[in-house]
Scaffold this motif. Structure first.
Motif, short mmCIF file in Angstrom:
data_model
loop_
_atom_site.label_atom_id
_atom_site.label_comp_id
_atom_site.label_asym_id
_atom_site.label_seq_id
_atom_site.Cartn_x
_atom_site.Cartn_y
_atom_site.Cartn_z
N LYS A 110 0.76 -1.08 0.04
CA LYS A 110 0.00 0.04 0.00
C LYS A 110 0.92 1.26 0.15
N GLU A 111 0.72 2.11 -0.86
CA GLU A 111 1.43 3.38 -1.07
C GLU A 111 0.97 4.31 -0.12
N ASN A 112 1.98 5.21 0.54
CA ASN A 112 1.43 6.19 1.47
C ASN A 112 1.56 7.50 0.62
N ILE A 113 0.64 8.18 0.22
CA ILE A 113 0.26 9.41 -0.33
C ILE A 113 -0.16 10.58 0.20
N ILE A 114 0.37 11.65 0.04
CA ILE A 114 -0.17 13.04 0.92
C ILE A 114 -0.65 13.80 -0.09
N GLU A 148 8.95 18.59 7.22
CA GLU A 148 9.35 17.50 8.19
C GLU A 148 8.73 16.05 7.53
N LEU A 149 7.68 16.21 6.94
CA LEU A 149 7.03 14.80 6.42
C LEU A 149 7.75 14.58 4.88
N PHE A 193 7.11 8.48 2.84
CA PHE A 193 6.03 8.80 1.91
C PHE A 193 6.34 8.44 0.30
N ASP A 194 5.44 7.84 -0.46
CA ASP A 194 5.69 7.41 -1.70
C ASP A 194 5.39 8.62 -2.67
N GLY A 195 4.47 9.58 -2.18
CA GLY A 195 4.15 10.70 -3.18
C GLY A 195 3.48 11.79 -2.06
N ILE A 196 4.11 13.01 -2.43
CA ILE A 196 3.70 14.13 -1.43
C ILE A 196 3.32 15.30 -2.65
N ASN A 197 1.87 15.46 -2.66
CA ASN A 197 1.31 16.56 -3.59
C ASN A 197 0.96 17.50 -2.65
N ILE A 198 1.46 19.00 -3.19
CA ILE A 198 0.79 20.36 -2.53
C ILE A 198 0.24 20.94 -3.73
N LEU A 199 -1.14 21.17 -3.26
CA LEU A 199 -2.08 21.80 -4.25
C LEU A 199 -2.28 23.43 -4.19
N ASP A 256 11.76 18.75 -6.06
CA ASP A 256 12.36 17.32 -6.35
C ASP A 256 11.81 16.21 -5.71
N ILE A 257 11.29 16.52 -4.76
CA ILE A 257 10.51 15.60 -3.67
C ILE A 257 9.04 15.65 -3.60
N SER A 258 8.68 16.80 -3.52
CA SER A 258 7.27 17.38 -3.58
C SER A 258 6.72 17.96 -4.76
N THR A 259 5.53 17.41 -4.93
CA THR A 259 4.91 17.88 -6.40
C THR A 259 4.02 19.07 -6.05
N ILE A 260 4.68 20.31 -6.49
CA ILE A 260 3.76 21.46 -6.32
C ILE A 260 2.92 21.76 -7.83
#
Length: 368
Positions: free
Chosen positions: A4-8, A32-33, A39-45, A81-85
């Motif tokens: 199971k992927e951990n996605i934010i 920090e996260l 996490f496998d994916g961090i998305n910031i909208l 490079d880590i978080s998708t904005i």
């Protein structure tokens, strides 16, 4: 068994520069996260569509603040490079999913959402003489559900005030999956686990720090502006003389010190005290002036904000690069969310041009 992927999924409405309340409430934790490796994916909208729900007549405000929010993200340490904005309005799947989800919830249920009720009152939509509640604002929880589920996010880091919104999203997801088949991930709320993630009051002592109230300290404030704001900060109205015992409850200076001051700050800036507990003890028994505490807080906050200011200054010289970061992140988000939308349409059997069985069904029907 498939892992199971951990996605934010997290983000902000671009209605103004971000302030210290955003920093303690979400930004510091996002960094920090992001750097935790969990996490496998961090998305910031950057939720510009949702910002338009109560700013539709002033889109310039949203355009201007979109880049301000992006600068704040990069300045506090969000790493593209880590978080998708990404930018909400440029992700078409979110709009389609919002429309589908509107059929999964009633207006009566939306009207009971306490977060929306509070926001409606805050913006005066329910006051006599108001034009009423914009439909887009009323359906804000539906749009937010689309944002979360489009990325298959199972972790949504928010404060306790957002719990009704996440529960609304869970209800919509359950109803969709029960109606059409399992495809969407039911999100879990990730609440703050320490006092450092507290919601800061405004410098005037009001419960909420906001641009509209003029009581915010912004991440982009220079040292002169910061000093002026802290010196005007609400303290203890009964602490009229230095020798009077002071009260901590409702005293903004000590609320901010709770959020930011460290033992190292005392060592470097006020060695008369080893830690905040000693300072509080002196203040409550009397003999300590408010301005001395404010001068210490100014030094503490400048230590926090100086590296943020420095990074912001460098990014402000590279605005085209900031837009490239937003464009690249949004293109990645479009690909992810399109996959989710196609899976939903497949379950709903409205993927008319991709599913030959739909054509075969009609051929069988005509033959009968």
């Amino acid at each position: 068994m498939e892992k199971k992927e951990n996605i934010i999924l997290t983000g902000d409405r671009p209605t103004g520069k971000l302030h210290l309340g955003h920093f303690t409430g979400s930004l510091r934790r996002r960094v920090e996260l992001q750097n935790s490796g969990r996490f496998d994916g961090i998305n910031i909208l950057i939720a510009d569509d949702q910002a338009l729900t109560d700013n539709a007549k002033n889109p310039q405000k949203i355009r201007d603040n979109m880049i301000e929010v992006a600068l704040d993200y990069l300045s506090v340490g969000i790493d593209p490079d880590i978080s998708t904005i990404c930018v909400q309005s440029q992700i078409p799947a979110l709009h389609a999913m919002t429309f589908y989800f509107m059929n999964m919830v009633t207006t009566e249920r939306l009207s009971r959402n306490p977060t929306i009720k509070n926001e409606i009152t805050l913006r005066g939509f329910d006051k006599p003489g108001s034009e009423g509640i914009p439909a887009g604002f009323f359906t804000y929880p539906v749009s937010q559900t689309a944002d979360i589920t489009a990325f298959k996010a199972n972790c949504v880091p928010v404060g306790e005030d957002q719990e009704p919104m996440i529960e609304q999203a869970r209800e919509i997801v359950r109803r969709f999956n029960m109606t059409y088949g399992e495809v969407l991930v039911e999100p879990e709320i990730m609440l703050p686990d320490n006092r450092a993630a507290m919601r800061l009051p405004g410098i005037d002592g009001k419960a909420k720090m906001s641009k509209s109230l003029g009581n915010a300290i912004y991440l982009a404030d220079d040292k002169e502006t910061l000093e002026k704001k802290v010196k005007s900060m609400y303290t203890d109205p009964k602490h009229l003389r230095k020798d009077d015992p002071g009260h901590l409850e409702g005293n903004c200076v000590f609320t901010y010190l709770d959020a930011f001051a460290t033992d190292d700050d005392f060592m470097d800036f006020w060695p008369d005290y080893q830690n905040l507990d000693e300072l509080k003890d002196h203040y409550t028994r009397g003999g300590l002036g408010d301005m001395d505490c404010k001068k210490f807080l100014i030094k503490v906050l400048n230590r926090v904000l100086d590296p943020i200011r420095e990074r912001r200054h460098e990014w402000e010289k590279r605005i085209p690069d900031v837009y490239d970061i937003l464009k690249e992140g949004t293109q990645k988000a479009v690909s992810i969310t399109n996959d989710t939308l196609h899976q939903m349409q497949e379950k709903m059997r409205i993927n008319y041009f991709d599913d030959d069985s739909i054509i075969n069904d009609w051929e069988s029907f005509i033959a009968r």
